[in-house]
Design a protein around this motif. Structure first.
Motif, PDB file in Angstrom:
ATOM      1  N   GLU A 115     -34.230-103.003  58.407  1.00 60.13           N
ATOM      2  CA  GLU A 115     -34.994-103.142  59.658  1.00 60.13           C
ATOM      3  C   GLU A 115     -34.139-102.930  60.894  1.00 60.13           C
ATOM      4  N   PHE A 116     -32.813-103.051  60.727  1.00 59.64           N
ATOM      5  CA  PHE A 116     -31.920-102.978  61.884  1.00 59.64           C
ATOM      6  C   PHE A 116     -30.798-101.980  61.621  1.00 59.64           C
ATOM      7  N   GLU A 117     -31.217-100.727  61.374  1.00 57.65           N
ATOM      8  CA  GLU A 117     -30.249 -99.730  60.928  1.00 57.65           C
ATOM      9  C   GLU A 117     -29.877 -98.717  62.010  1.00 57.65           C
ATOM     10  N   TYR A 118     -30.801 -98.489  62.970  1.00 58.54           N
ATOM     11  CA  TYR A 118     -30.575 -97.445  63.969  1.00 58.54           C
ATOM     12  C   TYR A 118     -30.541 -98.022  65.375  1.00 58.54           C
ATOM     13  N   LEU A 119     -29.716 -97.418  66.241  1.00 59.18           N
ATOM     14  CA  LEU A 119     -29.727 -97.801  67.651  1.00 59.18           C
ATOM     15  C   LEU A 119     -30.933 -97.150  68.307  1.00 59.18           C
ATOM     16  N   ARG A 120     -31.698 -97.933  69.041  1.00 57.82           N
ATOM     17  CA  ARG A 120     -32.970 -97.435  69.575  1.00 57.82           C
ATOM     18  C   ARG A 120     -32.763 -96.316  70.594  1.00 57.82           C
ATOM     19  N   PRO A 121     -33.563 -95.241  70.485  1.00 53.05           N
ATOM     20  CA  PRO A 121     -33.484 -94.171  71.474  1.00 53.05           C
ATOM     21  C   PRO A 121     -34.524 -94.364  72.582  1.00 53.05           C
ATOM     22  N   TYR A 138     -29.849 -95.703  73.385  1.00 59.78           N
ATOM     23  CA  TYR A 138     -28.674 -94.957  72.954  1.00 59.78           C
ATOM     24  C   TYR A 138     -29.130 -93.547  72.628  1.00 59.78           C
ATOM     25  N   ILE A 139     -28.717 -92.609  73.463  1.00 55.34           N
ATOM     26  CA  ILE A 139     -29.233 -91.258  73.335  1.00 55.34           C
ATOM     27  C   ILE A 139     -28.150 -90.342  72.790  1.00 55.34           C
ATOM     28  N   GLY A 140     -28.510 -89.593  71.780  1.00 52.76           N
ATOM     29  CA  GLY A 140     -27.557 -88.663  71.195  1.00 52.76           C
ATOM     30  C   GLY A 140     -27.704 -88.660  69.695  1.00 52.76           C
ATOM     31  N   LYS A 141     -27.424 -87.490  69.106  1.00 52.79           N
ATOM     32  CA  LYS A 141     -27.604 -87.344  67.664  1.00 52.79           C
ATOM     33  C   LYS A 141     -26.455 -87.939  66.896  1.00 52.79           C
ATOM     34  N   HIS A 142     -25.250 -87.834  67.437  1.00 51.20           N
ATOM     35  CA  HIS A 142     -24.086 -88.354  66.735  1.00 51.20           C
ATOM     36  C   HIS A 142     -23.063 -88.853  67.734  1.00 51.20           C
ATOM     37  N   LEU A 143     -21.973 -89.411  67.200  1.00 47.74           N
ATOM     38  CA  LEU A 143     -21.032 -90.150  68.050  1.00 47.74           C
ATOM     39  C   LEU A 143     -20.283 -89.286  69.061  1.00 47.74           C
ATOM     40  N   ILE A 184     -39.298-109.118  78.388  1.00 45.04           N
ATOM     41  CA  ILE A 184     -38.906-109.460  77.016  1.00 45.04           C
ATOM     42  C   ILE A 184     -37.493-108.944  76.748  1.00 45.04           C
ATOM     43  N   TYR A 185     -36.826-109.559  75.773  1.00 47.91           N
ATOM     44  CA  TYR A 185     -35.542-109.091  75.272  1.00 47.91           C
ATOM     45  C   TYR A 185     -35.748-108.771  73.796  1.00 47.91           C
ATOM     46  N   THR A 186     -35.432-107.552  73.399  1.00 47.45           N
ATOM     47  CA  THR A 186     -35.584-107.221  71.977  1.00 47.45           C
ATOM     48  C   THR A 186     -34.270-106.659  71.439  1.00 47.45           C
ATOM     49  N   TYR A 187     -34.210-106.512  70.132  1.00 42.79           N
ATOM     50  CA  TYR A 187     -32.992-106.016  69.501  1.00 42.79           C
ATOM     51  C   TYR A 187     -32.749-104.543  69.811  1.00 42.79           C
ATOM     52  N   SER A 188     -31.476-104.189  69.939  1.00 45.97           N
ATOM     53  CA  SER A 188     -31.106-102.784  70.122  1.00 45.97           C
ATOM     54  C   SER A 188     -31.233-102.024  68.814  1.00 45.97           C
ATOM     55  N   LEU A 189     -31.132-102.748  67.711  1.00 44.29           N
ATOM     56  CA  LEU A 189     -31.206-102.103  66.400  1.00 44.29           C
ATOM     57  C   LEU A 189     -32.641-102.107  65.899  1.00 44.29           C
ATOM     58  N   VAL A 190     -33.093-100.948  65.453  1.00 43.13           N
ATOM     59  CA  VAL A 190     -34.462-100.815  64.947  1.00 43.13           C
ATOM     60  C   VAL A 190     -34.418-100.179  63.548  1.00 43.13           C
ATOM     61  N   GLY A 191     -35.564-100.206  62.875  1.00 42.02           N
ATOM     62  CA  GLY A 191     -35.619 -99.658  61.525  1.00 42.02           C
ATOM     63  C   GLY A 191     -36.154 -98.238  61.498  1.00 42.02           C
ATOM     64  N   LYS A 219     -40.203 -93.729  62.659  1.00 41.97           N
ATOM     65  CA  LYS A 219     -41.188 -92.837  62.032  1.00 41.97           C
ATOM     66  C   LYS A 219     -42.556 -92.978  62.678  1.00 41.97           C
ATOM     67  N   SER A 220     -42.954 -94.214  62.975  1.00 42.78           N
ATOM     68  CA  SER A 220     -44.295 -94.414  63.510  1.00 42.78           C
ATOM     69  C   SER A 220     -44.447 -93.769  64.888  1.00 42.78           C
ATOM     70  N   PHE A 221     -43.339 -93.358  65.513  1.00 48.16           N
ATOM     71  CA  PHE A 221     -43.437 -92.633  66.777  1.00 48.16           C
ATOM     72  C   PHE A 221     -42.967 -91.194  66.640  1.00 48.16           C
ATOM     73  N   ASN A 222     -42.916 -90.743  65.408  1.00 48.83           N
ATOM     74  CA  ASN A 222     -42.453 -89.382  65.145  1.00 48.83           C
ATOM     75  C   ASN A 222     -41.059 -89.115  65.685  1.00 48.83           C
ATOM     76  N   ILE A 223     -40.235 -90.162  65.706  1.00 49.82           N
ATOM     77  CA  ILE A 223     -38.847 -89.947  66.100  1.00 49.82           C
ATOM     78  C   ILE A 223     -38.049 -89.746  64.819  1.00 49.82           C
ATOM     79  N   LYS A 224     -37.283 -88.653  64.780  1.00 53.93           N
ATOM     80  CA  LYS A 224     -36.507 -88.384  63.581  1.00 53.93           C
ATOM     81  C   LYS A 224     -35.263 -89.255  63.569  1.00 53.93           C
ATOM     82  N   SER A 225     -35.064 -89.965  62.459  1.00 57.32           N
ATOM     83  CA  SER A 225     -33.900 -90.859  62.406  1.00 57.32           C
ATOM     84  C   SER A 225     -32.595 -90.068  62.461  1.00 57.32           C
TER      85      SER A 225
END
Lengths: 634, 345
Positions: free
Chosen positions: A437-443, A472-477, A406-413, A418-424
C-alpha cells in the motif's frame, strides 16, 4: 538488556531504591524501559545505546551504579592452573584482520549435566533458556562480563585444527539451534580440517557444539571484526546476543579474564581439568589508553564551572584514573589538563568531548542551570530558507472558503495509481516498502484527496478538503523533483465557486495566473491542484495603497447579444481596451444569448460628463459589433 | 369655550393613554390635532370670541395642544418599547446560530506554525530541504558511517535505482531532518540559528506511537561560545512556550553519533497526566526531543574549526508533540482525513 538486582548486588552495594536507581540510571544514559518484580528480585530492562557494548553486561551496569553510589566495584579475579602437559593439543590458524585477538584453552573430562540452580535461575531471569552446564556457563559469563565466548566439542574439531576465514558465499551452515543458513560472502567462519564448524561471532555450528556426549571442550574468546559481523548478521537477518556486542566493539583487553572466569566455572560445575596452555593470539597489545581533558575546555562547553576536585571525583568514580597535569602553554600560563587512563572496556571514550560527556552526565543533566545563547542573532537569509507565512496565507484563504486541511502519506500503493490511470513505472518506487500500500512516492495529491472525500461520505453531505504537501515528479532518480502541491476537492461547490477561490488565492499572493488550468471536474466533485513551489517565486506581497477617487464614477449596464463562442473574458478585455477611463468591467448577469456587463467609468482628474461617456460607449459598441458581431439589446 | 377645551383635553388624554398601538395613536392624533381635528377646529373658533377673551382662551388652547402633543410622544415611546419587547418574545433566541461555512487548519499545521513562531522570537530562521536525500547527508556527514550500529535505530527506506545512474543505497528517503545540518552548514559560516521542519521516513511497523512517515523540527545553533546550558535553556523555553508553563521537563544522557554530549528530553505525558498509558509506555514521560552538542566530526565535515566554534542541535518529534498537545492517544489520528477529527481543531 535485562539485569536482575540480585546479580548486580554481587558487584556493588546498592543503597538507592529501585525506583531511584531507575531514575538516576536513565539520567546518566542507561534508559530504563521497565522495572518488574519477580520472586523477591527486581529485574531492570534497559535500552542500551549503540556506543556502549560494556553495558550489555552485569558488571558494566554495576560499574555505572557504583559511579552513582560513589562506591567501588567488587571486582574479582579468577586464577586458573594452566596445564603444563598439554593433553588436548590444538592448532589455531589466525587472521588478525578477522579476529583481532583469539584466546582459548582446552578442558578435558567434563561431565555434561544440567547447570546448578543459581546459574539456571539467573539465565531465566535475563530471558535465556538453560541448556547444559557448559553452554549455560558460556552464556552466563558473556552476560556477566560482556565478552562473548564459545565452547566447542574438542573431539568434533577434525584434525584438532581451526582456521578462521571468510565465507565465499553460499556455504550451507547449520547452527547449534538446528537452523540452516546459506552464508553470505565475507561472513567470518571457522573451519576445521574437514568442514565449516562455526559462524564466528554470530552462532556456533551444530556439528561442533557441546552436547550430552561431549567429553572434552575447547573454550575460546575472540575479538571479531565488528564491521564483518554486522554485515553478515544483517545479510542473514540473524542477530544474536554475541553479535550485538561484537557490532558495538568488544572489550579487547577482556579476553583472558573472561576465559578464566568461564574455565573456573566449568571446573567447578562440570568437573573439567585444564588440558592445554592458554592460547592468546594477537599481533598487538590491547592496553588502556591515555585521554586528556582540559578543564577550561570542559567549562566552556558545558557552560558552568565545576571545581577540579569534583571533576576528578567523577572521573575516578568511572575508573578512568584521572591525574592533574600542568602543561606549559606559554611562559606565564599553564594549562590544567586532567589525564585519564581509559580501561579497554570503554572503547567509546576516544576524544575529549567524550570525557566532557562523562563529567556532565554524572554531574547530572538535571542539575545544570539553564541559559540562552548569547551570541549575535544572524540576520542574513539562510540557504534553504522557507517563509512559512506564505503557506499560512494560502491556507487561510482555503479555510475561509470552507475547505479543511488534511495530512496524508507521501507513499501510495500501485492500486491507488492504477485507479487514476497513472503508470507506476512513471513514479519513484521504494525498494523495501513497509507494505504494498505504501510502495510509490505520490505524483499527485489527487488519489489521497479523493480517498479522503469517499471516507467522509457516510458522515457528511458537504465535504471540502485540501492538502498542501510534497509530490514527487519524475520517472527515476536522475530527474526526480520534489514539489509542494496545493490541492483540494469539494462535492458542494460548483465550478465557479472553486474558480473564485483560486482567483482570490492568486490575487492575495499577487500572482497573475489563469485559475481554470488547475481545475478538473471529477464524477465525485470538483478537484483542483496547483504547483505551489512554482507559484512561490512569482509571489509579490508588496502592496501599495491607492488613494480613493476624488470624483464620482458613472456606471452603466450594457446588455448585448453574442454568439456563445465569444467568451466573456474576451468581451471584457475588449471593452476595457477602449479607453483608460473605463476602470472596471464585470459580467452582471447572463441569460441565453444575452449577457449584461457592468461598466464603470471614472476620471481621477475631474467629473465625467454624460457626453464624454456616451462617446466612449459608442466606441465600445462599434468595436464589439465589428469584432464579435454582437448586437446591443434594447 | 374654556370648558369645551378642557373636555377636549380630558377625553384626548384618556384616549391617548388607552391607545394600544401606534396606528391607534396616529388616529387619535388626527382626530384632535389634524387639519379638521377637534382641537384645531376649537382653536379656529377663538377668533370669533370677543377680543378681550381671546388672549386668555388662546393661552389655554396652546397649553392643551402642548399637553396633547407631549402625551402622544410619551405614549408613542412607551408603545415602541413594548412592541420591540413583544417582537423579541416572538423569536427563540436560544435557537442555534447560523455559522459561516469555514474550514479547519490541521492540528499539525497549527502546532508547526506555532513552533516556527516561537523560534523566530529567539532569532531562528526556518529552512526546508529535500526528503529524497543522499546517504551522504543523511548519515555520512553526521558521523554515521555505513557499518555503524546506530543505523539500526533508523531503518531506512531505499529507493529503486533501476533506470538511473544512481548506485543502489546512495539515495534514500531521509530518516531524519538532521540531514539538513550538513547541507546548510557547508554553505554558511556561523553564527547560525536555524529550524528545519519536515517529514521523515523509516522502515518501521506502525503502531500508536510509531509511523513510517513522521514529522520532526530539526534545529541547530552554531557560534563561538555555544554551551550545553544554552541547549538546556533553549529546550526548556521552547517546550514551556508550546506546552504551557507548568510542563515538567527532564533531561537524560543518550547517544547519537552526531552529538557529544548527547541529550534526550522527556516531558510529562499529557495523555495520561502521569498515570501511565500505552502512549508513554507506562513511563509517565514521553520522549520528545533528542539533542546534544554537535559532534566535532560533524563540525569538521562541514569545514568548521571545532576548537573555535561549538554548537547544539535538537530534533523535536513534531507528530508526537501534536498528539501530546491535544491528548490524542494515537499518532495515526494525524493522517486520518476524517472530518469528525478535523472539525475539532
Amino acid at each position: 538488556m535485562l539485569a536482575p538486582l540480585s546479580w548486580l548486588k554481587e558487584f556493588v552495594d546498592i543503597t538507592l531504591t529501585s525506583g531511584e536507581l531507575g531514575e538516576k540510571l536513565t539520567e546518566i544514559g542507561l534508559g530504563v524501559e521497565r522495572i518488574t518484580r519477580v520472586d523477591n528480585d527486581t529485574i531492570f530492562e534497559f535500552e542500551i545505546t549503540p556506543n556502549r557494548p560494556d553495558l550489555l553486561s552485569i558488571i558494566g551496569i554495576a560499574r555505572e551504579i557504583a559511579a552513582i553510589e560513589g562506591k567501588r566495584i567488587k571486582s574479582k579475579s579468577y586464577e586458573i592452573k594452566v596445564s603444563h602437559a598439554t593433553t588436548l593439543p590444538i592448532k589455531l590458524n589466525p587472521n588478525y584482520k578477522l579476529f583481532h585477538r583469539w584466546t582459548g584453552i582446552s578442558i578435558a573430562n567434563v561431565s555434561i549435566k544440567p547447570s546448578p540452580q543459581f546459574i539456571k535461575d539467573r539465565l531465566i531471569k535475563i530471558g535465556l533458556r538453560p541448556i547444559n552446564n557448559v553452554i549455560d556457563i558460556t552464556n552466563y559469563v558473556m552476560f556477566e562480563l560482556g565478552v562473548p565466548l564459545h565452547a566447542f566439542d574438542y573431539d568434533e574439531i577434525k584434525g584438532h585444527e581451526m582456521t578462521v576465514d571468510l565465507a565465499k558465499g553460499g556455504e550451507k551452515f547449520t547452527s547449534v539451534d538446528e537452523k540452516s543458513y546459506h552464508l553470505p560472502k565475507d561472513a567470518i567462519i571457522i573451519k576445521d580440517n574437514e568442514r565449516l564448524i562455526d559462524l564466528a561471532g554470530i552462532k556456533g555450528g551444530l556439528n561442533s557444539g557441546v552436547s550430552g556426549k561431549t567429553k572434552n571442550v575447547f573454550l575460546h574468546v575472540t575479538i571479531a571484526n565488528p564491521m564483518l559481523i554486522r554485515r553478515a548478521s544483517i545479510a542473514l537477518s540473524l542477530r544474536s546476543d554475541a553479535s550485538a556486542i561484537y557490532e558495538r566493539g568488544t572489550n579487547k583487553g577482556g579476553t583472558i579474564d573472561t576465559l578464566k572466569r568461564a574455565a573456573t566455572l566449568i571446573q567447578e560445575h562440570a568437573d573439567g581439568k585444564i588440558a592445554s596452555h592458554l592460547f592468546d593470539l594477537k599481533n598487538q597489545e590491547f592496553k588502556p589508553w591515555k585521554l586528556a581533558l582540559r578543564i577550561s575546555r570542559l567549562n566552556q562547553i558545558i557552560g558552568i564551572k565545576i571545581d577540579e576536585k569534583k571533576i576528578i571525583d567523577i572521573l575516578d568514580s568511572l575508573n578512568l584514573n584521572p591525574h592533574v597535569v600542568l602543561s606549559k602553554q606559554s611562559a606565564s600560563k599553564d594549562l590544567i589538563l586532567i589525564e585519564c587512563t581509559i580501561p579497554t572496556y570503554r572503547n567509546d571514550l576516544k576524544i575529549e568531548e567524550d570525557l566532557i560527556e562523562e563529567v556532565a552526565r554524572l554531574y547530572g543533566y538535571n542539575n545544570f542551570p539553564k541559559t540562552m545563547p548569547v551570541g549575535e542573532i544572524p540576520t542574513k537569509r539562510v540557504p534553504y530558507f522557507k517563509d512559512f507565512n506564505m503557506e499560512e496565507n494560502a491556507k487561510s484563504i482555503l479555510t475561509a472558503s470552507g475547505f479543511s486541511e488534511i495530512y496524508t502519506y507521501s507513499l501510495v500503493g500501485e492500486d491507488d495509481l492504477k485507479s487514476f490511470n497513472i503508470k507506476s513505472e512513471n513514479c519513484i518506487r521504494v525498494d523495501n516498502p513497509v507494505s504494498r500500500e505504501f510502495e510509490y512516492l505520490r505524483p499527485t495529491l489527487k488519489t489521497n484527496l479523493l480517498k479522503a472525500l469517499r471516507l467522509n461520505m457516510p458522515n457528511f453531505k458537504n465535504i471540502n478538503l485540501f492538502e498542501l504537501g510534497k509530490v514527487y515528479i519524475g520517472k527515476h532518480l536522475d530527474n526526480v523533483k520534489e514539489q509542494y502541491f496545493l490541492a483540494g476537492i469539494t462535492n458542494v461547490k460548483n465550478y465557479f465557486e472553486v474558480k473564485g477561490t483560486i482567483e482570490q488565492l492568486l490575487e492575495d499572493l499577487g500572482v497573475k495566473l489563469d485559475p481554470t488550468k488547475y481545475i478538473e471536474v471529477l464524477d465525485e466533485g470538483i478537484f483542483f491542484e496547483l504547483n505551489f513551489s512554482e507559484i512561490l517565486p512569482l509571489v509579490s506581497l508588496n502592496k501599495k495603497f491607492k488613494p480613493l477617487p476624488k470624483y464620482p464614477p458613472i456606471i452603466e449596464d450594457m446588455a448585448i447579444v453574442a454568439n456563445a463562442s465569444v467568451k466573456t473574458d474576451e468581451i471584457i478585455k475588449e471593452i476595457k481596451n477602449q479607453n483608460s477611463l473605463i476602470v472596471n468591467v464585470s459580467l452582471l448577469d447572463s441569460f441565453e444569448e444575452s449577457r449584461t456587463f457592468h461598466v464603470v467609468y471614472q476620471d481621477p482628474q475631474k467629473n465625467l460628463t454624460t457626453a464624454e461617456v456616451s462617446k466612449i460607449r459608442e466606441k465600445i459598441i462599434n468595436n464589439l459589433r465589428e469584432k464579435f458581431k454582437v448586437t446591443l439589446k434594447e | 369655550m374654556e370648558e369645551s377645551l378642557m373636555q377636549i383635553k380630558n377625553s384626548a388624554v384618556s384616549m391617548i393613554i388607552e391607545a394600544e398601538d401606534q396606528k391607534e395613536l396616529e388616529e387619535i392624533k388626527l382626530q384632535f390635532l389634524g387639519r379638521s381635528g377637534k382641537l384645531t377646529l376649537a382653536m379656529k373658533g377663538i377668533t370669533k370670541l370677543p377680543t378681550g377673551d381671546r388672549r386668555e382662551v388662546g393661552q389655554l388652547a396652546n397649553e392643551v395642544k402642548r399637553v396633547l402633543e407631549e402625551s402622544i410622544n410619551e405614549r408613542s415611546n412607551s408603545l415602541k418599547t413594548q412592541e420591540s419587547k413583544k417582537r423579541r418574545e416572538k423569536i427563540d433566541i436560544t435557537n442555534p446560530g447560523v455559522r459561516p461555512d469555514i474550514g479547519h487548519i490541521h492540528p499539525m499545521s497549527q502546532v508547526l506554525y506555532e513552533v516556527v513562531d516561537v523560534f523566530k522570537g529567539i532569532g531562528f530562521q526556518a529552512a526546508d530541504g529535500p526528503e529524497i536525500e543522499t546517504d551522504h547527508y543523511n548519515f555520512e556527514m553526521l558521523n554515521i558511517p555505513s557499518d555503524h550500529p546506530a543505523r539500526d535505530t533508523q531503518q531506512t527506506l531505499y529507493l529503486d535505482t533501476r533506470q538511473s545512474k544512481v548506485t543502489p543505497g546512495e539515495i534514500i528517503l531521509r530518516t531524519q531532518t538532521s540531514s539538513m545540518q550538513g547541507r546548510i552548514m557547508e554553505k554558511v559560516k556561523p553564527p547560525i540559528r536555524i529550524v528545519v521542519p519536515g517529514k521523515n521516513f523509516r522502515y518501521e511497523q506502525v503502531d500508536a506511537s510509531h509511523g513510517f512517515e513522521f514529522w520532526q523540527v530539526e534545529g541547530f545553533v552554531v557560534d563561538s561560545n555555544v554551551r550545553l546550558t544554552d541547549l538546556f535553556g533553549t529546550i526548556e523555553y521552547v517546550l514551556k512556550k508550546l506546552m504551557g508553563e507548568k510542563t515538567k521537563i527532564k533531561f537524560a544522557t543518550t547517544n547519537f553519533p552526531f552529538v557529544e554530549p548527547g541529550v534526550d528530553t522527556y516531558i510529562s505525558c499529557t495523555v495520561c497526566n502521569g498515570r501511565g498509558c500505552s502512549f508513554c509506555k507506562y513511563s509517565t514521560w514521553s520522549e520528545i526531543m533528542p539533542a546534544g552538542m554537535i559532534h566535532p566530526n560533524v563540525l569538521k565535515a562541514v569545514g568548521y574549526d571545532h576548537q573555535k566554534v561549538a554548537g547544539f542541535a535538537f530534533a523535536i518529534g513534531l507528530s508526537r508533540l501534536v498528539t501530546l498537545r491535544y491528548q490524542m492517544d494515537d499518532l495515526r489520528l494525524l493522517t486520518n482525513p476524517d472530518l469528525r477529527i478535523l472539525e475539532q481543531f
